[in-house]
Design an enzyme around this catalytic site. Structure first.
Site, PDB file in Angstrom:
ATOM      1  N   GLN A   1      71.348  29.689  45.997  1.00 30.00           N
ATOM      2  CA  GLN A   1      71.569  28.416  45.298  1.00 30.00           C
ATOM      3  C   GLN A   1      70.481  28.172  44.266  1.00 30.00           C
ATOM      4  OE1 GLN A   1      74.154  26.947  47.450  1.00 30.00           O
ATOM      5  NE2 GLN A   1      74.853  26.069  45.524  1.00 30.00           N
TER       6      GLN A   1
ATOM      7  N   ASP B   1      60.586  43.151  46.314  1.00 34.65           N
ATOM      8  CA  ASP B   1      61.303  42.186  47.162  1.00 34.65           C
ATOM      9  C   ASP B   1      61.920  42.889  48.370  1.00 34.65           C
ATOM     10  OD1 ASP B   1      62.094  39.671  47.901  1.00 34.65           O
ATOM     11  OD2 ASP B   1      63.828  39.583  46.563  1.00 34.65           O
TER      12      ASP B   1
HETATM   13  N1  LIG Z   1      75.419  47.063  46.420  1.00 38.73           N
HETATM   14  C1  LIG Z   1      75.606  46.349  47.535  1.00 38.73           C
HETATM   15  N2  LIG Z   1      76.397  46.813  48.524  1.00 38.73           N
HETATM   16  C2  LIG Z   1      76.601  46.073  49.633  1.00 38.73           C
HETATM   17  N3  LIG Z   1      76.074  44.858  49.855  1.00 38.73           N
HETATM   18  C3  LIG Z   1      75.280  44.342  48.895  1.00 38.73           C
HETATM   19  C4  LIG Z   1      75.000  45.046  47.691  1.00 38.73           C
HETATM   20  N4  LIG Z   1      74.208  44.293  46.918  1.00 38.73           N
HETATM   21  C5  LIG Z   1      73.980  43.163  47.603  1.00 38.73           C
HETATM   22  N5  LIG Z   1      74.616  43.172  48.787  1.00 38.73           N
HETATM   23  C6  LIG Z   1      74.612  42.105  49.807  1.00 38.73           C
HETATM   24  O1  LIG Z   1      74.551  40.849  49.153  1.00 38.73           O
HETATM   25  C7  LIG Z   1      73.341  40.171  49.479  1.00 38.73           C
HETATM   26  C8  LIG Z   1      72.799  39.466  48.272  1.00 38.73           C
HETATM   27  O2  LIG Z   1      72.575  40.396  47.211  1.00 38.73           O
HETATM   28  P1  LIG Z   1      71.213  40.399  46.376  1.00 38.73           P
HETATM   29  O3  LIG Z   1      70.089  40.502  47.333  1.00 38.73           O
HETATM   30  O4  LIG Z   1      71.303  41.431  45.328  1.00 38.73           O
HETATM   31  O5  LIG Z   1      71.289  38.970  45.728  1.00 38.73           O
HETATM   32  P2  LIG Z   1      70.141  37.898  45.479  1.00 38.73           P
HETATM   33  O6  LIG Z   1      70.763  36.671  45.006  1.00 38.73           O
HETATM   34  O7  LIG Z   1      69.119  38.474  44.602  1.00 38.73           O
HETATM   35  O8  LIG Z   1      69.612  37.678  46.893  1.00 38.73           O
HETATM   36  P3  LIG Z   1      68.327  36.882  47.374  1.00 38.73           P
HETATM   37  O9  LIG Z   1      67.820  36.085  46.242  1.00 38.73           O
HETATM   38  O10 LIG Z   1      68.879  36.073  48.493  1.00 38.73           O
HETATM   39  O11 LIG Z   1      67.402  37.962  47.783  1.00 38.73           O
HETATM   40  C9  LIG Z   1      72.396  41.238  50.034  1.00 38.73           C
HETATM   41  O12 LIG Z   1      71.499  40.696  50.940  1.00 38.73           O
HETATM   42  C10 LIG Z   1      73.372  42.212  50.686  1.00 38.73           C
HETATM   43  O13 LIG Z   1      73.689  41.775  51.982  1.00 38.73           O
HETATM   44 MG   LIG Z   2      68.405  39.722  47.900  1.00 42.87          MG
END
Ligand SMILES: Nc1ncnc2c1ncn2[C@@H]1O[C@H](COP(=O)(O)OP(=O)(O)OP(=O)(O)O)[C@@H](O)[C@H]1O
Ligand SMILES: [Mg+2]
Length: 337
Positions: free
Chosen positions: A34, A147
């Protein structure tokens, strides 16, 4: 025509954004940040079985002011990587309000989901994860992920680890903007990142160590900072179930000063491979455990440390691994009193 009133006022079956023009159909949401204005969707390529992940970056969010090029950076880094356990970059596109990054879907569960692993399985995951870091650090200008935490690591049934979320990743030589200095997740960020010091190849090792401690102690990611901060390395349950050498390896990974950690992923991996996860302690290790309990004065500790150093040197020459490494592991146990 008869109206179907059953769905009146309810959300349509697929209420997600329509990406059919771009060639994708959203299946479900995988995650949502969010604060950061990001939504992660699982989608399929139209007219095919291929699954992809679509990451939405909304620039109407607070992050606009903080880190406006996050999207470009993640794309740039992913495009340059080619590793079977890092999602492949597929596509990117923009709408009037958002940017979208499309990447390969890895069919494995995130470590953010509670799962019980035996210590030997945790070692297997650690090896798999460190292999990815070795690849990242072997680049001409090494990549620091920045991260690493349970949510950003996926692990499949065969205990292969996959590293996702390169939103904060940087080349080691890159200057980091002041606004993004303390990016990362509390408890997993190495102290040098919190202080704004330069990042090294040992920086991600701290986060790997903290993640492994989460798995071994069944600690939720949200509580790991408190655990490391409060306990100074005395993690409940760790000492009894683990071989002291494995415990010492872990302590070396989460040393506050990066100079006391392993220099990089390759060194950490080489040290880990030969270490038993469970089992009895060696004479040196027993001695170290005794020091731990009876450390009364600094002089006493220093004296015993000297003895340990001599004993470790002699012993380690007859075991696998170098004497220097053994001393480093020994020192980390003492540092963590
Ligand atoms: N390539 C992928 N294949 C499978 N699942 C994925 C992949 N990329 C992300 N996810 C899932 O989606 C979630 C969120 O993705 P990501 O961490 O890239 O987003 P974010 O918004 O940067 O997350 P955060 O800020 O909460 O760390 C990951 O924790 C994982 O569970
Ligand atoms: Mg993430």
């Amino acid at each position: 025509m008869e109206l179907d009133v059953r769905n009146k006022g309810t959300i349509p079956v697929n209420h997600y954004l329509d990406f059919s023009q771009q060639g994708y159909q959203v299946i479900r949401e995988l995650g949502r940040n969010q604060e950061g204005g990001r939504i992660i969707y699982l989608a399929s390529v139209c007219n095919s079985e291929q699954k992809v992940v679509i990451k939405e970056f909304s620039f109407a969010s607070e992050t606009e002011l903080l880190d406006s090029d996050a999207y470009e950076r993640e794309i740039e880094i992913l495009q340059q990587l080619e590793h079977p356990r890092i999602p492949r970059y597929i596509d990117s596109f923009a709408t009037s309000a958002n940017f979208y990054l499309v990447q390969e879907y890895k069919n494995a569960l995130s470590l953010g989901t509670k799962r019980d692993f035996k210590p030997t399985e945790v070692k297997q995951i650690a090896i798999s994860l460190l292999e990815i870091l070795v690849y990242l650090q072997q680049q001409v200008d090494p990549i620091i992920h920045r991260d690493i935490k349970p949510e950003n690591i996926l692990v499949d049934e065969q205990l292969n680890a996959y590293l996702v979320d390169f939103g904060l990743a940087r080349r080691q030589s890159a200057k980091i903007a002041l606004t993004t200095l303390s990016a990362g997740t509390l408890g997993f960020i190495p102290p040098e990142e919190q202080c704004g010091d330069k990042l090294t190849q040992a920086s991600d090792l701290y986060s790997v160590g903290a993640t492994l401690i989460c798995l071994l102690t069944n600690t939720h990611a949200a509580n790991i900072g408190k655990l490391i901060g409060d306990r100074g390395g005395q993690f409940p349950g760790l000492a009894h179930q683990l071989n002291p050498r494995f415990r010492s390896w872990l302590m070396t990974m989460v040393q506050p000063n990066w100079k006391n950690r392993y220099a990089n992923a390759a060194v950490a991996l080489a040290a880990l491979r030969s270490i038993p996860v469970t089992g009895n302690a060696t004479i040196v290790e027993t001695l170290l455990a005794a020091i731990k309990l009876k450390k009364r004065t600094a002089m006493f500790t220093l004296a015993v440390l000297g003895m340990v150093a001599v004993a470790a040197t002699t012993l380690v020459f007859s075991q696998q691994g170098g004497a220097a490494q053994q001393l480093k592991e020994s020192k980390s146990l003492i540092d963590f009193q």
